[in-house]
Design a protein around this motif. Structure first.
Motif, PDB file in Angstrom:
ATOM      1  N   GLN A 179       0.857  -1.174   0.000  1.00  0.00           N
ATOM      2  CA  GLN A 179       0.000   0.000   0.000  1.00  0.00           C
ATOM      3  C   GLN A 179       0.905   1.240   0.000  1.00  0.00           C
ATOM      4  OE1 GLN A 179      -2.196  -0.213   3.698  1.00  0.00           O
ATOM      5  NE2 GLN A 179      -0.390  -0.746   4.894  1.00  0.00           N
ATOM      6  N   SER A 181       0.342   3.656   1.997  1.00  0.00           N
ATOM      7  CA  SER A 181       0.223   4.207   3.361  1.00  0.00           C
ATOM      8  C   SER A 181       1.543   4.373   4.111  1.00  0.00           C
ATOM      9  CB  SER A 181      -0.755   3.360   4.183  1.00  0.00           C
ATOM     10  OG  SER A 181      -1.990   3.250   3.509  1.00  0.00           O
ATOM     11  N   GLN A 184       2.636   7.801   4.650  1.00  0.00           N
ATOM     12  CA  GLN A 184       2.110   8.629   5.752  1.00  0.00           C
ATOM     13  C   GLN A 184       3.183   8.739   6.826  1.00  0.00           C
ATOM     14  OE1 GLN A 184      -1.653   7.571   7.505  1.00  0.00           O
ATOM     15  NE2 GLN A 184      -2.512   6.817   5.572  1.00  0.00           N
ATOM     16  N   ARG A 205       0.800  -6.895  -4.555  1.00  0.00           N
ATOM     17  CA  ARG A 205       0.153  -7.888  -3.697  1.00  0.00           C
ATOM     18  C   ARG A 205       0.174  -9.247  -4.375  1.00  0.00           C
ATOM     19  NH1 ARG A 205      -4.921  -4.556  -1.009  1.00  0.00           N
ATOM     20  NH2 ARG A 205      -3.608  -2.743  -0.496  1.00  0.00           N
ATOM     21  N   GLN A 219      -1.693   3.156  -6.368  1.00  0.00           N
ATOM     22  CA  GLN A 219      -2.542   3.820  -5.382  1.00  0.00           C
ATOM     23  C   GLN A 219      -2.141   5.286  -5.287  1.00  0.00           C
ATOM     24  OE1 GLN A 219      -2.123   1.768  -1.603  1.00  0.00           O
ATOM     25  NE2 GLN A 219      -3.880   0.433  -2.040  1.00  0.00           N
ATOM     26  N   GLU A 221      -2.135   7.933  -2.123  1.00  0.00           N
ATOM     27  CA  GLU A 221      -2.360   8.129  -0.695  1.00  0.00           C
ATOM     28  C   GLU A 221      -2.549   9.617  -0.439  1.00  0.00           C
ATOM     29  OE1 GLU A 221      -2.157   5.328   1.000  1.00  0.00           O
ATOM     30  OE2 GLU A 221      -2.523   6.097   3.024  1.00  0.00           O
ATOM     31  N   THR A 262      -6.695   4.196  10.893  1.00  0.00           N
ATOM     32  CA  THR A 262      -7.635   5.315  11.015  1.00  0.00           C
ATOM     33  C   THR A 262      -8.748   4.959  12.001  1.00  0.00           C
ATOM     34  OG1 THR A 262      -8.674   4.462   9.004  1.00  0.00           O
ATOM     35  CG2 THR A 262      -7.339   6.446   8.765  1.00  0.00           C
ATOM     36  N   ALA A 316      -6.754  10.756   6.507  1.00  0.00           N
ATOM     37  CA  ALA A 316      -5.980  10.066   5.465  1.00  0.00           C
ATOM     38  C   ALA A 316      -6.965   9.397   4.524  1.00  0.00           C
ATOM     39  CB  ALA A 316      -5.046   9.033   6.083  1.00  0.00           C
ATOM     40  N   PHE A 317      -6.509   9.185   3.327  1.00  0.00           N
ATOM     41  CA  PHE A 317      -7.325   8.403   2.380  1.00  0.00           C
ATOM     42  C   PHE A 317      -6.398   7.685   1.413  1.00  0.00           C
ATOM     43  CE2 PHE A 317      -6.924  12.738   0.769  1.00  0.00           C
ATOM     44  CZ  PHE A 317      -6.480  12.544  -0.522  1.00  0.00           C
TER      45      PHE A 317
HETATM   46  N1  DAH Z   1      -4.017   1.437   2.464  1.00  0.00           N
HETATM   47  C1  DAH Z   1      -5.380   0.987   2.270  1.00  0.00           C
HETATM   48  C2  DAH Z   1      -5.377  -0.200   1.343  1.00  0.00           C
HETATM   49  O1  DAH Z   1      -4.472  -0.397   0.633  1.00  0.00           O
HETATM   50  C3  DAH Z   1      -6.223   2.086   1.694  1.00  0.00           C
HETATM   51  C4  DAH Z   1      -6.465   3.175   2.686  1.00  0.00           C
HETATM   52  C5  DAH Z   1      -7.577   3.161   3.498  1.00  0.00           C
HETATM   53  C6  DAH Z   1      -5.577   4.194   2.838  1.00  0.00           C
HETATM   54  C7  DAH Z   1      -7.850   4.145   4.400  1.00  0.00           C
HETATM   55  C8  DAH Z   1      -5.801   5.217   3.757  1.00  0.00           C
HETATM   56  C9  DAH Z   1      -6.943   5.167   4.545  1.00  0.00           C
HETATM   57  O2  DAH Z   1      -4.977   6.229   3.928  1.00  0.00           O
HETATM   58  O3  DAH Z   1      -7.205   6.143   5.437  1.00  0.00           O
HETATM   59  O4  DAH Z   1      -6.341  -0.921   1.341  1.00  0.00           O
END
Ligand code: DAH
Length: 348
Positions: A179, A181, A184, A205, A219, A221, A262, A316-317
């Motif tokens: 990911q 993430s 972050q 993956r 992705q 982020e 989160t 975060a997303f």
């Molecule tokens: N990292 C998660 C994934 O790969 C996706 C994700 C979900 C990222 C919520 C985020 C978050 O920053 O807040 O499934």
């Protein structure tokens, strides 16, 4: 004998006149060479044959005829030289004419490539966030267990690890990031709040591949940290993104969910563009399409990077770029993106 001399001189004049007349229409070097041999040739040239009478002439006649022959010869040579020059000039002009380059012709265009739909989608998404004040960062594709999992509140025995089958480089330590993430963590380790970043990149993956799953995908982020930040900011920000990306008529739905990093967490759905939320095959008759995961940054994550959770908070997303591109361009098969089929790439 006088009559014979005059006849001879007359023949020489006629020869000269005829030669000059024949020279006129000649326009190739080959014909000119022929002319040269015919009149001036050393063996069978006409001038030569006329000179062959010399020995038969008297002592008085010989110089007269000799001088005349010389005059005629000089005259013929002068004409020959002029003609050669003229032909050379003409052949040069002809060559120039034939080899002329038309500089006004348009050049041959090289086939132009276009941006890959994934790169283009990344560009579009990040542009939208840049307009909202976010910076764009890039991370590492080879990560360590700490940044990819532990610091994100996913300890070694956490069941969330099962959701992201990992390609290990050194089992338990080094991996291909599952990911974006971990960026972050790296961003917060390096910078102090306020933070507003989006991070596009490849993730990996070890999954079974099908129409919606690939072992490598992309992705983006997002992370925002500040002293004041609520779920309303998250919602407003993502709604703005969705409206710019998919159109202002689309609605968003925040569905409670779970991510270790989160709390609270929400999955975000967008109203189906085909049926306008009424339900169709494309949205599996729900009226909604899942676009991304999001939430408020977990206090444990803030503590892991040395931030005080009482002072700072944030959201975060994370979104899958292929998924966004499939939604935006109506593509039903994820493998097309990495298939390198030009017929597909040229359509977009
Ligand atoms: N990292 C998660 C994934 O790969 C996706 C994700 C979900 C990222 C919520 C985020 C978050 O920053 O807040 O499934």
């Amino acid at each position: 004998m006088i009559g014979q001399l005059e006849q001879l001189l007359g023949q020489l004049d006629t020869l000269l006149a005829r030669a000059i007349e024949e020279l006129g229409p000649i326009n190739t070097s080959a014909d000119l060479d022929d002319w040269d041999t015919r009149y001036l040739g050393r063996n069978r040239g006409e001038l030569k044959s006329l000179s062959s009478v010399m020995p038969k002439l008297s002592k008085e006649e010989r110089p007269v005829v000799g001088q005349k022959i010389n005059e005629v010869k000089k005259e013929l040579e002068r004409h020959l030289k002029e003609k050669r020059e003229e032909l050379k000039q003409r052949e040069l002009m002809l060559a120039l004419e034939q080899e002329r380059i038309d500089v006004t012709l348009p050049g041959r265009a090289l086939p132009a490539g276009t941006m890959h739909p994934i790169s283009r989608t990344i560009q579009e998404v990040t542009d939208i966030f840049v307009r909202m004040g976010f910076s764009v960062l890039q991370g590492l594709e080879v990560e360590n267990d700490y940044h990819n999992f532990q610091a994100l509140n996913i300890p070694t025995d956490h069941p969330a690890r099962d959701m992201q089958d990992t390609f290990w480089i050194a089992p338990g330590e080094v991996l291909l990031r599952t990911q974006t993430s971990p960026m972050q963590i790296r961003t917060m380790e390096q910078y102090q709040p306020p933070i507003r970043v989006v991070v596009p990149g490849k993730v990996y993956r070890n999954e079974d591949i099908d129409a919606t799953h690939e072992a490598m995908f992309h992705q983006i982020e997002g992370l925002l940290i500040d002293e004041v930040c609520t779920m309303a900011d998250l919602k407003g920000c993502l709604e703005r993104f969705a409206h710019e990306m998919f159109g202002p008529e689309r609605r968003l739905r925040f569905r409670g969910s779970y991510f270790p990093f989160t709390e609270p967490s929400a999955e975000v759905d967008i109203s189906c563009g085909l049926c306008n939320g009424k339900g169709c095959r494309s949205c599996k008759y729900s009226g909604w399409l899942e676009v991304l995961g999001s939430g408020m940054v977990h206090p444990n994550v803030l503590r892991n990077v040395g931030y005080d959770p009482k002072k700072y908070r944030g959201f975060a997303f994370g979104m899958g770029v292929e998924r966004i591109a499939m939604l935006k361009y109506g593509i039903g098969e994820i493998r097309l993106f990495s298939g390198n089929d030009l017929r597909f790439l040229r359509q977009l």
